[in-house]
Write a protein that holds these residues in place. Structure first.
Motif, PDB file in Angstrom:
ATOM      1  N   ARG A 173     -15.502 -19.863  47.217  1.00  0.00           N
ATOM      2  CA  ARG A 173     -14.596 -18.789  46.797  1.00  0.00           C
ATOM      3  C   ARG A 173     -13.495 -18.570  47.837  1.00  0.00           C
ATOM      4  N   GLN A 174     -13.855 -18.795  49.089  1.00  0.00           N
ATOM      5  CA  GLN A 174     -12.864 -18.611  50.146  1.00  0.00           C
ATOM      6  C   GLN A 174     -11.725 -19.615  49.998  1.00  0.00           C
ATOM      7  N   ARG A 175     -12.053 -20.810  49.538  1.00  0.00           N
ATOM      8  CA  ARG A 175     -11.008 -21.824  49.296  1.00  0.00           C
ATOM      9  C   ARG A 175     -10.005 -21.300  48.283  1.00  0.00           C
ATOM     10  N   PHE A 176     -10.515 -20.676  47.207  1.00  0.00           N
ATOM     11  CA  PHE A 176      -9.620 -20.122  46.190  1.00  0.00           C
ATOM     12  C   PHE A 176      -8.790 -18.975  46.746  1.00  0.00           C
ATOM     13  N   TRP A 177      -9.461 -18.153  47.571  1.00  0.00           N
ATOM     14  CA  TRP A 177      -8.756 -17.008  48.157  1.00  0.00           C
ATOM     15  C   TRP A 177      -7.599 -17.500  49.041  1.00  0.00           C
ATOM     16  N   ILE A 178      -7.843 -18.509  49.860  1.00  0.00           N
ATOM     17  CA  ILE A 178      -6.795 -19.057  50.735  1.00  0.00           C
ATOM     18  C   ILE A 178      -5.687 -19.685  49.887  1.00  0.00           C
ATOM     19  N   ALA A 179      -6.089 -20.435  48.861  1.00  0.00           N
ATOM     20  CA  ALA A 179      -5.083 -21.064  47.991  1.00  0.00           C
ATOM     21  C   ALA A 179      -4.239 -19.996  47.297  1.00  0.00           C
ATOM     22  N   GLY A 180      -4.877 -18.884  46.937  1.00  0.00           N
ATOM     23  CA  GLY A 180      -4.144 -17.778  46.301  1.00  0.00           C
ATOM     24  C   GLY A 180      -3.107 -17.184  47.243  1.00  0.00           C
ATOM     25  N   LYS A 181      -3.473 -17.035  48.499  1.00  0.00           N
ATOM     26  CA  LYS A 181      -2.511 -16.520  49.491  1.00  0.00           C
ATOM     27  C   LYS A 181      -1.345 -17.501  49.636  1.00  0.00           C
ATOM     28  N   ALA A 182      -1.684 -18.793  49.681  1.00  0.00           N
ATOM     29  CA  ALA A 182      -0.640 -19.807  49.899  1.00  0.00           C
ATOM     30  C   ALA A 182       0.342 -19.857  48.731  1.00  0.00           C
ATOM     31  N   SER A 183      -0.128 -19.539  47.530  1.00  0.00           N
ATOM     32  CA  SER A 183       0.756 -19.651  46.369  1.00  0.00           C
ATOM     33  C   SER A 183       1.438 -18.325  46.028  1.00  0.00           C
ATOM     34  N   ASN A 184       1.081 -17.257  46.729  1.00  0.00           N
ATOM     35  CA  ASN A 184       1.699 -15.950  46.472  1.00  0.00           C
ATOM     36  C   ASN A 184       2.811 -15.725  47.499  1.00  0.00           C
ATOM     37  N   PRO A 185       4.076 -15.656  47.062  1.00  0.00           N
ATOM     38  CA  PRO A 185       5.164 -15.526  48.036  1.00  0.00           C
ATOM     39  C   PRO A 185       5.183 -14.187  48.774  1.00  0.00           C
ATOM     40  N   PHE A 186       4.355 -13.224  48.341  1.00  0.00           N
ATOM     41  CA  PHE A 186       4.385 -11.897  48.951  1.00  0.00           C
ATOM     42  C   PHE A 186       3.115 -11.586  49.756  1.00  0.00           C
ATOM     43  N   GLU A 187       2.279 -12.597  49.932  1.00  0.00           N
ATOM     44  CA  GLU A 187       1.061 -12.404  50.724  1.00  0.00           C
ATOM     45  C   GLU A 187       0.886 -13.614  51.638  1.00  0.00           C
ATOM     46  N   THR A 188       0.120 -13.430  52.696  1.00  0.00           N
ATOM     47  CA  THR A 188      -0.089 -14.561  53.591  1.00  0.00           C
ATOM     48  C   THR A 188      -1.456 -14.473  54.271  1.00  0.00           C
ATOM     49  N   CYS A 189      -1.932 -15.605  54.718  1.00  0.00           N
ATOM     50  CA  CYS A 189      -3.094 -15.634  55.615  1.00  0.00           C
ATOM     51  C   CYS A 189      -2.722 -16.578  56.750  1.00  0.00           C
ATOM     52  N   LEU A 190      -2.530 -16.007  57.938  1.00  0.00           N
ATOM     53  CA  LEU A 190      -2.196 -16.800  59.119  1.00  0.00           C
ATOM     54  C   LEU A 190      -3.443 -16.979  59.967  1.00  0.00           C
ATOM     55  N   VAL A 191      -3.571 -18.150  60.569  1.00  0.00           N
ATOM     56  CA  VAL A 191      -4.644 -18.336  61.553  1.00  0.00           C
ATOM     57  C   VAL A 191      -4.018 -18.733  62.882  1.00  0.00           C
ATOM     58  N   ALA A 192      -4.649 -18.251  63.956  1.00  0.00           N
ATOM     59  CA  ALA A 192      -4.288 -18.698  65.306  1.00  0.00           C
ATOM     60  C   ALA A 192      -5.344 -19.710  65.702  1.00  0.00           C
ATOM     61  N   THR A 193      -4.902 -20.859  66.203  1.00  0.00           N
ATOM     62  CA  THR A 193      -5.872 -21.871  66.635  1.00  0.00           C
ATOM     63  C   THR A 193      -5.654 -22.190  68.116  1.00  0.00           C
ATOM     64  N   GLU A 194      -6.759 -22.495  68.751  1.00  0.00           N
ATOM     65  CA  GLU A 194      -6.729 -22.944  70.144  1.00  0.00           C
ATOM     66  C   GLU A 194      -7.432 -24.300  70.176  1.00  0.00           C
ATOM     67  N   ASP A 195      -6.699 -25.327  70.543  1.00  0.00           N
ATOM     68  CA  ASP A 195      -7.236 -26.693  70.482  1.00  0.00           C
ATOM     69  C   ASP A 195      -7.846 -26.980  69.113  1.00  0.00           C
ATOM     70  N   LYS A 240      -9.211 -24.978  66.983  1.00  0.00           N
ATOM     71  CA  LYS A 240     -10.295 -24.083  66.546  1.00  0.00           C
ATOM     72  C   LYS A 240      -9.720 -22.696  66.218  1.00  0.00           C
ATOM     73  N   ILE A 241     -10.197 -22.101  65.118  1.00  0.00           N
ATOM     74  CA  ILE A 241      -9.674 -20.780  64.734  1.00  0.00           C
ATOM     75  C   ILE A 241     -10.150 -19.707  65.719  1.00  0.00           C
ATOM     76  N   VAL A 242      -9.184 -19.012  66.308  1.00  0.00           N
ATOM     77  CA  VAL A 242      -9.512 -17.943  67.270  1.00  0.00           C
ATOM     78  C   VAL A 242      -8.906 -16.599  66.854  1.00  0.00           C
ATOM     79  N   GLY A 243      -8.164 -16.593  65.738  1.00  0.00           N
ATOM     80  CA  GLY A 243      -7.584 -15.344  65.263  1.00  0.00           C
ATOM     81  C   GLY A 243      -7.120 -15.491  63.833  1.00  0.00           C
ATOM     82  N   MET A 244      -7.034 -14.376  63.133  1.00  0.00           N
ATOM     83  CA  MET A 244      -6.478 -14.439  61.772  1.00  0.00           C
ATOM     84  C   MET A 244      -5.764 -13.142  61.429  1.00  0.00           C
ATOM     85  N   LEU A 245      -4.833 -13.248  60.513  1.00  0.00           N
ATOM     86  CA  LEU A 245      -4.111 -12.081  59.994  1.00  0.00           C
ATOM     87  C   LEU A 245      -3.875 -12.354  58.515  1.00  0.00           C
ATOM     88  N   ASP A 246      -4.303 -11.438  57.664  1.00  0.00           N
ATOM     89  CA  ASP A 246      -4.012 -11.617  56.238  1.00  0.00           C
ATOM     90  C   ASP A 246      -3.351 -10.365  55.687  1.00  0.00           C
TER      91      ASP A 246
END
Ligand SMILES: CC(C)(COP(=O)(O)OP(=O)(O)OC[C@H]1O[C@@H](n2cnc3c(N)ncnc32)[C@H](O)[C@@H]1OP(=O)(O)O)[C@@H](O)C(=O)NCCC(=O)NCCS
Length: 180
Positions: free
Chosen positions: A46-68, A70-76
């Motif tokens: 379900r998370q895959r769909f949720w991420i895909a939904g964010k990517a296809s919605n021009p008014f919403e986003t899910c950003l991740v911060a990565t270090e080497d 690896k995910i170390v932060g997120m903002l949605d």
């Protein structure tokens, strides 16, 4: 110490499993979030769909911060479609507890603000924060958010522990907005 090798990018459906583990860890670690770890039951599928939904919605986003890598932060962020409030977007963010105070949070937030500022429909950014989350409030104030309101005792941890919910906001493109 400031962040080294930190990148910010849009989340991809392939991040679903790692993102779920990150989110569950944050919910389990933080004492300043509404959702309990046991209440987070989103499966990677379900998370895959949720991420895909964010990517296809021009008014919403899910950003991740990565270090080497690896995910170390997120903002949605999420945005209501109704005409009278579609200029407002709301977000939530978190940084891995082992990576706090290295500039990752402010990096994520500034990238999000840039994204909103370039979005022709979005004008106002809102957020909710526990009144006792002084670190997060300091971060939001540092980038220019101001307090707009408070919902008294809106969050209840147990019979003796109520927390006020603070509403903060920021207008990325407007220095002088008139309201009635
Ligand atoms: C709040 C949170 C996102 C901050 O992320 P971070 O990567 O540690 O923040 P940064 O390192 O970018 O901090 C930027 C500035 O914000 C302020 N700040 C951040 N955390 C702070 C803290 N615990 N105490 C005081 N000021 C703080 C400081 O001004 C800091 O600058 P400085 O380190 O040069 O003094 C992170 O602590 C977190 O994820 N907490 C758990 C989840 C959470 O509370 N999310 C917010 C819900 S509304």
């Amino acid at each position: 110490m400031k962040a080294a090798k930190i990148s910010i990018r849009d989340a991809k459906p392939a991040d679903a499993g790692e993102l779920n583990r990150f989110i569950r860890h944050i919910y389990g670690d933080s004492d300043h979030l509404v959702t309990k770890a046991s209440e987070f039951r989103t499966r990677p599928f379900r998370q895959r769909f949720w991420i895909a939904g964010k990517a296809s919605n021009p008014f919403e986003t899910c950003l991740v911060a990565t270090e080497d890598g690896k995910i170390v932060g997120m903002l949605d962020s999420w945005t209501d479609r109704r005409a009278r409030i579609k200029h407002v977007t709301t977000f939530a963010m978190s940084v891995h507890p082992d990576r706090e105070r290295r500039g990752i949070g402010i990096f994520l937030l500034n990238e999000f603000i840039k994204w909103v500022a370039e979005n022709p429909r979005l004008e106002k950014i809102e957020l909710h924060v526990h009144a006792d989350n002084t670190g997060a409030i300091a971060l939001y104030e540092k980038v220019g958010f101001t307090m707009e309101g408070m919902r008294k005792r809106a969050i209840k941890y147990d019979e003796n522990r109520f927390i006020d919910d603070i509403l903060m906001a920021y207008w990325p493109n407007s220095s002088n907005v008139e309201t009635q």
